[in-house]
Motif scaffolding. Structure first.
Motif, PDB file in Angstrom:
ATOM      1  N   ASP A 233       9.064  43.855  31.317  1.00 54.48           N
ATOM      2  CA  ASP A 233       7.843  43.089  31.230  1.00 54.48           C
ATOM      3  C   ASP A 233       7.160  42.886  32.555  1.00 54.48           C
ATOM      4  O   ASP A 233       5.980  42.653  32.601  1.00 54.48           O
ATOM      5  CB  ASP A 233       8.192  41.720  30.677  1.00 54.48           C
ATOM      6  CG  ASP A 233       9.581  41.378  31.091  1.00 54.48           C
ATOM      7  OD1 ASP A 233       9.722  40.888  32.189  1.00 54.48           O
ATOM      8  OD2 ASP A 233      10.516  41.678  30.332  1.00 54.48           O
TER       9      ASP A 233
ATOM     10  N   ASP B 181       9.597  36.502  27.417  1.00 55.53           N
ATOM     11  CA  ASP B 181       8.242  36.831  27.875  1.00 55.53           C
ATOM     12  C   ASP B 181       7.302  35.914  27.106  1.00 55.53           C
ATOM     13  O   ASP B 181       7.470  35.754  25.886  1.00 55.53           O
ATOM     14  CB  ASP B 181       7.846  38.264  27.504  1.00 55.53           C
ATOM     15  CG  ASP B 181       8.677  39.319  28.209  1.00 55.53           C
ATOM     16  OD1 ASP B 181       9.362  38.988  29.187  1.00 55.53           O
ATOM     17  OD2 ASP B 181       8.628  40.475  27.758  1.00 55.53           O
TER      18      ASP B 181
ATOM     19  N   PHE C 227      -1.205  43.153  20.990  1.00 55.86           N
ATOM     20  CA  PHE C 227      -1.699  43.064  22.367  1.00 55.86           C
ATOM     21  C   PHE C 227      -1.265  44.248  23.227  1.00 55.86           C
ATOM     22  O   PHE C 227      -1.709  44.409  24.347  1.00 55.86           O
ATOM     23  CB  PHE C 227      -1.196  41.770  23.038  1.00 55.86           C
ATOM     24  CG  PHE C 227       0.291  41.558  22.886  1.00 55.86           C
ATOM     25  CD1 PHE C 227       1.190  42.234  23.676  1.00 55.86           C
ATOM     26  CD2 PHE C 227       0.779  40.673  21.927  1.00 55.86           C
ATOM     27  CE1 PHE C 227       2.551  42.048  23.524  1.00 55.86           C
ATOM     28  CE2 PHE C 227       2.147  40.476  21.767  1.00 55.86           C
ATOM     29  CZ  PHE C 227       3.040  41.175  22.572  1.00 55.86           C
TER      30      PHE C 227
ATOM     31  N   ARG D  22      -6.265  45.034  26.276  1.00 55.99           N
ATOM     32  CA  ARG D  22      -6.075  46.432  26.615  1.00 55.99           C
ATOM     33  C   ARG D  22      -6.839  47.317  25.638  1.00 55.99           C
ATOM     34  O   ARG D  22      -6.677  47.180  24.412  1.00 55.99           O
ATOM     35  CB  ARG D  22      -4.581  46.816  26.587  1.00 55.99           C
ATOM     36  CG  ARG D  22      -3.671  45.927  27.391  1.00 55.99           C
ATOM     37  CD  ARG D  22      -4.117  45.736  28.842  1.00 55.99           C
ATOM     38  NE  ARG D  22      -4.087  46.936  29.641  1.00 55.99           N
ATOM     39  CZ  ARG D  22      -5.115  47.379  30.362  1.00 55.99           C
ATOM     40  NH1 ARG D  22      -6.249  46.721  30.398  1.00 55.99           N
ATOM     41  NH2 ARG D  22      -5.009  48.472  31.072  1.00 55.99           N
TER      42      ARG D  22
ATOM     43  N   PHE E 158       2.683  35.519  31.331  1.00 55.01           N
ATOM     44  CA  PHE E 158       1.468  36.307  31.540  1.00 55.01           C
ATOM     45  C   PHE E 158       0.276  35.633  30.896  1.00 55.01           C
ATOM     46  O   PHE E 158       0.408  34.951  29.884  1.00 55.01           O
ATOM     47  CB  PHE E 158       1.603  37.689  30.892  1.00 55.01           C
ATOM     48  CG  PHE E 158       2.904  38.364  31.189  1.00 55.01           C
ATOM     49  CD1 PHE E 158       3.129  38.950  32.416  1.00 55.01           C
ATOM     50  CD2 PHE E 158       3.921  38.372  30.242  1.00 55.01           C
ATOM     51  CE1 PHE E 158       4.341  39.562  32.706  1.00 55.01           C
ATOM     52  CE2 PHE E 158       5.128  38.984  30.514  1.00 55.01           C
ATOM     53  CZ  PHE E 158       5.339  39.581  31.747  1.00 55.01           C
ATOM     54  N   SER E 159      -0.882  35.900  31.500  1.00 53.91           N
ATOM     55  CA  SER E 159      -2.101  35.478  30.838  1.00 53.91           C
ATOM     56  C   SER E 159      -2.597  36.703  30.052  1.00 53.91           C
ATOM     57  O   SER E 159      -2.466  37.845  30.520  1.00 53.91           O
ATOM     58  CB  SER E 159      -3.024  34.991  31.952  1.00 53.91           C
ATOM     59  OG  SER E 159      -4.294  35.352  31.779  1.00 53.91           O
TER      60      SER E 159
ATOM     61  N   GLN F 195       6.883  35.413  23.135  1.00 58.80           N
ATOM     62  CA  GLN F 195       5.421  35.644  23.266  1.00 58.80           C
ATOM     63  C   GLN F 195       4.600  34.410  22.961  1.00 58.80           C
ATOM     64  O   GLN F 195       3.719  34.057  23.727  1.00 58.80           O
ATOM     65  CB  GLN F 195       4.924  36.814  22.396  1.00 58.80           C
ATOM     66  CG  GLN F 195       5.734  38.104  22.494  1.00 58.80           C
ATOM     67  CD  GLN F 195       5.750  38.770  23.844  1.00 58.80           C
ATOM     68  OE1 GLN F 195       5.138  38.284  24.784  1.00 58.80           O
ATOM     69  NE2 GLN F 195       6.477  39.861  23.986  1.00 58.80           N
TER      70      GLN F 195
ATOM     71  N   ILE G  80       0.300  48.017  31.363  1.00 55.07           N
ATOM     72  CA  ILE G  80       0.549  46.883  30.475  1.00 55.07           C
ATOM     73  C   ILE G  80      -0.534  45.807  30.574  1.00 55.07           C
ATOM     74  O   ILE G  80      -0.923  45.228  29.581  1.00 55.07           O
ATOM     75  CB  ILE G  80       1.970  46.316  30.677  1.00 55.07           C
ATOM     76  CG1 ILE G  80       2.394  45.501  29.460  1.00 55.07           C
ATOM     77  CG2 ILE G  80       2.128  45.513  31.935  1.00 55.07           C
ATOM     78  CD1 ILE G  80       3.328  46.193  28.566  1.00 55.07           C
ATOM     79  N   ARG G  81      -1.006  45.563  31.804  1.00 52.64           N
ATOM     80  CA  ARG G  81      -2.113  44.617  31.979  1.00 52.64           C
ATOM     81  C   ARG G  81      -3.129  45.245  32.928  1.00 52.64           C
ATOM     82  O   ARG G  81      -2.786  46.145  33.693  1.00 52.64           O
ATOM     83  CB  ARG G  81      -1.610  43.280  32.546  1.00 52.64           C
ATOM     84  CG  ARG G  81      -0.978  42.388  31.487  1.00 52.64           C
ATOM     85  CD  ARG G  81      -0.233  41.240  32.093  1.00 52.64           C
ATOM     86  NE  ARG G  81       0.944  41.743  32.775  1.00 52.64           N
ATOM     87  CZ  ARG G  81       2.119  41.969  32.177  1.00 52.64           C
ATOM     88  NH1 ARG G  81       2.281  41.709  30.916  1.00 52.64           N
ATOM     89  NH2 ARG G  81       3.132  42.459  32.862  1.00 52.64           N
TER      90      ARG G  81
ATOM     91  N   SER H 241      -4.267  39.785  28.623  1.00 48.76           N
ATOM     92  CA  SER H 241      -5.191  40.754  29.200  1.00 48.76           C
ATOM     93  C   SER H 241      -5.509  41.810  28.131  1.00 48.76           C
ATOM     94  O   SER H 241      -4.611  42.514  27.672  1.00 48.76           O
ATOM     95  CB  SER H 241      -4.497  41.380  30.428  1.00 48.76           C
ATOM     96  OG  SER H 241      -5.019  42.623  30.765  1.00 48.76           O
TER      97      SER H 241
HETATM   98  N1  5AD Z   1      -1.542  40.907  28.070  1.00 48.89           N
HETATM   99  C1  5AD Z   1      -0.610  40.088  28.604  1.00 48.89           C
HETATM  100  N2  5AD Z   1       0.706  40.322  28.539  1.00 48.89           N
HETATM  101  C2  5AD Z   1       1.113  41.438  27.895  1.00 48.89           C
HETATM  102  N3  5AD Z   1       2.334  41.942  27.662  1.00 48.89           N
HETATM  103  C3  5AD Z   1       2.196  43.093  26.987  1.00 48.89           C
HETATM  104  N4  5AD Z   1       0.904  43.359  26.773  1.00 48.89           N
HETATM  105  C4  5AD Z   1       0.201  42.334  27.321  1.00 48.89           C
HETATM  106  C5  5AD Z   1      -1.172  42.040  27.430  1.00 48.89           C
HETATM  107  N5  5AD Z   1      -2.098  42.838  26.889  1.00 48.89           N
HETATM  108  C6  5AD Z   1       3.570  41.265  28.056  1.00 48.89           C
HETATM  109  C7  5AD Z   1       4.397  40.843  26.841  1.00 48.89           C
HETATM  110  C8  5AD Z   1       5.479  41.870  26.773  1.00 48.89           C
HETATM  111  C9  5AD Z   1       5.622  42.278  28.215  1.00 48.89           C
HETATM  112  C10 5AD Z   1       6.161  43.649  28.345  1.00 48.89           C
HETATM  113  O1  5AD Z   1       4.349  42.195  28.776  1.00 48.89           O
HETATM  114  O2  5AD Z   1       4.904  39.563  27.090  1.00 48.89           O
HETATM  115  O3  5AD Z   1       6.698  41.386  26.254  1.00 48.89           O
END
Ligand code: 5AD
Ligand code: SF4
Length: 482
Positions: free
Chosen positions: A12, A338, A191, A374, A369-370, A300, A78-79, A372
Motif C-alpha cells: 500500500d 489501510d 477506487f 484514478r 491515504f486521502s 479501507q 496507485i495514487r 485520489s
Molecule cells: N486513493 C487512495 N488510496 C488508494 N489505495 C488504492 N487506491 C487508492 C486511491 N485511488 C490504497 C488502498 C489500498 C492501498 C494499496 O492503497 O488503501 O489498500
C-alpha cells in the motif's frame, strides 16, 4: 542505496526512488543497468526479476545513473502523487539523456501499463514502455531501441508468474526476502487501478515457491514474506512434486508447507483480504511458531455503505467478525490496516465510523491515504469525487492522530517484557546499535553486543519505546512474548 528488507511497508505504501544494485553477473557485456523502484513490495520484487533477466544478458548494475547504459524506472500508479513523483524523476533522467543520447530510458510497471503508448507521446525522452507481465521481452526491446526504434510491450497475461526466474536479491540484508506467490487482482475495488495495471489474478506453482524458499534458507536467509495482492485467494491446481497425482493447494496449505521447511525460517505474508481470510489460515498461523503473528488486513472504511460503494464485498460487521476470529484464534496477533479518507460521498458520520472501527481493532499500524481518483476505475466512472480536498485532509489528520496514539499504546505493551527478535543488521541511525523485528513486526533497536550478528534470533528486554520503535537491551532471560 537501500535496504529493501528493512521496511515494514506493504503493498500500500509508495516507496520512492530507490536504486537497486546486484552482484556482478557471470558473463559481462560491459554494460550497466540502473534500476529505480517506486510503490509496493510487489514492484520491488519485480525489479529483482528484471535484474535477473538482464543479469543473464551480462548487464552489471550500478547505483549511479550517470554511468548507466540503461535506466529503468519501475513505477506505481496507485495514487496521483505517486505518478507525479515518477514524472519529476523522469525529467532528471531526461537531462542525462540530453548529455548522453545513447542512454536507454525505460518505464516499467503500473504507469507503463496504464498509459501505454501515450507515455511515449507525452514523455519524448522515454524509449521503452514495458508492463508488468512483459519483462521476459526486455532484452529484445532493448535491442529494438538500440536499432533506433521506440519499444513497447504492455500485454497482460493470464499465466505469467515468472515462476522459473530466480530473482536476484537487490541490496538485501541476506536475512529477509520477498517471494511473490501470485500476480494480479480480480477484486475490482472501485477506487483501485491495480486490476487494470497488473491484470487478472493468477497463482504461482507451489513447487517453485517452496524451492525458492528452501534455496533462500540454504543461503542463510531467515525470513520470507509471501507476496500477493490478495494472498487469501491463492489457489493452485496441478500435479504433485512426483507428478503422481493432481493436488489443490490453498493459502493455508501453502503457509504450512513453507513453515515446514525449517522452524528457523520465519514466514510473513501480505496482503490479506477481509472477505477471503479463512479460519483455516488463522489456525495455520496459530499452529506454527515460525508463521509470524502479524496480519495486514486493510479495512479501507468503517462504514458499510462506503464499503459497498468501494466494492469491497464485506460489511463493517463482517470485518469485525474477522477481527474477533483473529483475536480468538491467535491471541496477541498484531493487525495493521489501510484506510482511505474522503472516499466519494463519505459523510461525517461515516468518517466517524472509520474512527470507531479503529478504536475497536486498535491497529498496531495503519497506512492512511486521502482518496485520489484514478482514471478508468469504477469509482472514476460511476461516482463523484465530491469530498472537498480540505475535508479529506482534515479527516486524514484525525485518522493519523488516532493511529499514532494506538501505535504508541500497542508498543507500550511490550515495555518491561522480553521479546524474541531476528537480528537484521545495524540500525539506520547508529552503527553501534543493532535492529530486528519481533514476531508482531515491531522494530526493535538495541546496543550491539559482541558475538551477536545479523541472522541470529536473540532475546531483547524492552526498556522503552517511541511511537514507531521498541528500544531495549540483550536479555539472558527467556522471552515472555515470542
Ligand atoms: N486513493 C487512495 N488510496 C488508494 N489505495 C488504492 N487506491 C487508492 C486511491 N485511488 C490504497 C488502498 C489500498 C492501498 C494499496 O492503497 O488503501 O489498500
Ligand atoms: Fe486494489 Fe482491492 Fe485488488 Fe487491493 S484487493 S489491489 S485494493 S482491487
Amino acid at each position: 542505496m537501500i535496504d529493501l528488507q528493512l521496511t515494514d511497508k506493504t503493498h500500500d505504501e509508495e516507496r520512492q526512488g530507490e536504486a537497486l544494485v546486484i552482484d556482478a553477473p557471470e558473463v559481462r557485456n560491459g554494460r550497466k543497468l540502473y534500476i529505480e523502484s517506486y510503490g509496493c513490495q510487489m514492484n520491488f520484487a519485480d525489479s529483482e526479476i528484471v535484474a535477473s533477466i538482464l543479469k543473464d544478458q551480462g548487464f552489471e548494475t550500478t547505483g549511479d545513473y550517470h554511468e548507466a547504459d540503461v535506466v529503468f524506472i519501475n513505477t506505481c500508479s496507485i495514487r496521483e502523487n505517486a505518478e507525479q513523483r515518477v514524472r519529476n524523476r523522469l525529467s532528471q533522467f531526461g537531462a542525462e539523456k540530453r548529455r548522453n543520447p545513447k542512454l536507454v530510458v525505460g518505464v516499467l510497471g503500473c504507469m507503463a501499463e496504464r498509459l501505454k503508448s501515450k507515455f511515449l507521446e507525452e514523455e519524448k525522452l522515454v524509449d521503452m514502455v514495458v508492463g508488468p507481465d512483459a519483462y521476459r521481452d526486455l532484452p529484445q526491446l532493448i535491442n529494438q531501441v538500440e536499432d533506433g526504434h521506440k519499444a513497447i510491450n504492455v500485454l497482460l497475461s493470464r499465466e505469467e508468474t515468472y515462476a522459473d526466474i530466480s530473482p536476484v536479491r537487490l541490496n538485501g540484508n541476506g536475512i529477509t526476502a520477498f517471494i511473490s506467490i501470485m500476480r494480479g487482482c480480480d477484486n475490482m475495488c472501485s477506487f483501485c487501478v491495480v486490476p487494470f495495471t497488473r491484470g487478472r489474478e493468477r497463482s504461482r506453482d507451489p513447487h517453485s515457491i517452496l524451492a525458492e524458499a528452501q534455496d533462500l534458507f540454504d543461503k542463510g536467509y531467515k525470513e520470507v514474506t509471501l507476496l500477493g495482492q490478495n494472498v487469501d485467494s491463492y489457489k493452485w491446481k496441478g500435479p504433485d512434486a512426483e507428478e503422481n497425482a493432481e493436488i489443490e493447494v490453498n493459502f493455508a496449505q501453502l503457509l504450512e508447507k513453507v513453515a515446514l521447511i525449517s522452524s528457523d525460517l520465519r514466514i510473513r505474508f501480505s496482503t490479506s483480504h477481509p472477505k477471503d481470510i479463512t479460519d483455516e489460515v488463522l489456525y495455520a498461523i496459530a499452529k506454527y511458531d515460525n508463521i509470524c503473528n502479524y496480519i495486514h488486513l486493510p479495512v479501507q472504511s468503517g462504514s458499510s455503505r462506503v464499503l459497498e460503494l468501494m466494492n469491497r464485498t464485506y460489511t463493517r460487521e463482517w470485518y469485525i467478525n474477522r477481527i474477533d476470529a483473529i483475536r480468538r484464534i491467535i491471541p496477541g496477533c498484531a493487525i495493521s490496516s489501510d484506510i482511505i479518507a474522503g472516499f466519494c460521498t463519505e459523510t461525517e458520520e461515516e468518517h466517524q465510523e472509520t474512527l470507531t472501527m479503529m478504536d475497536y481493532v486498535g491497529y498496531d499500524f495503519a497506512f492512511t491515504f486521502s482518496y485520489s481518483e484514478r482514471p478508468g476505475t469504477l469509482a472514476a466512472r460511476k461516482l463523484e469525487d465530491d469530498v472537498p480536498e480540505e475535508v479529506k485532509k482534515r479527516r486524514l489528520a484525525e485518522i493519523l492522530l488516532k493511529q499514532q496514539e494506538t501505535s504508541l499504546f500497542r508498543l507500550q505493551q511490550f515495555v518491561g517484557k522480553t521479546v524474541r527478535i531476528l537480528v537484521e543488521g545495524t540500525s539506520k541511525k547508529s552503527d553501534k546499535d543493532l535492529c530486528g523485528r519481533n514476531d508482531q513486526n515491531a522494530m526493535v533497536v538495541f546496543p550491539a553486543t559482541t558475538g551477536v550478528k545479523a541472522g541470529q534470533y536473540v532475546n531483547v528486554h524492552i526498556d522503552r519505546c517511541t511511537s514507531a520503535t521498541l528500544l531495549g537491551t540483550i536479555a539472558v532471560e527467556v522471552p515472555e512474548i515470542v
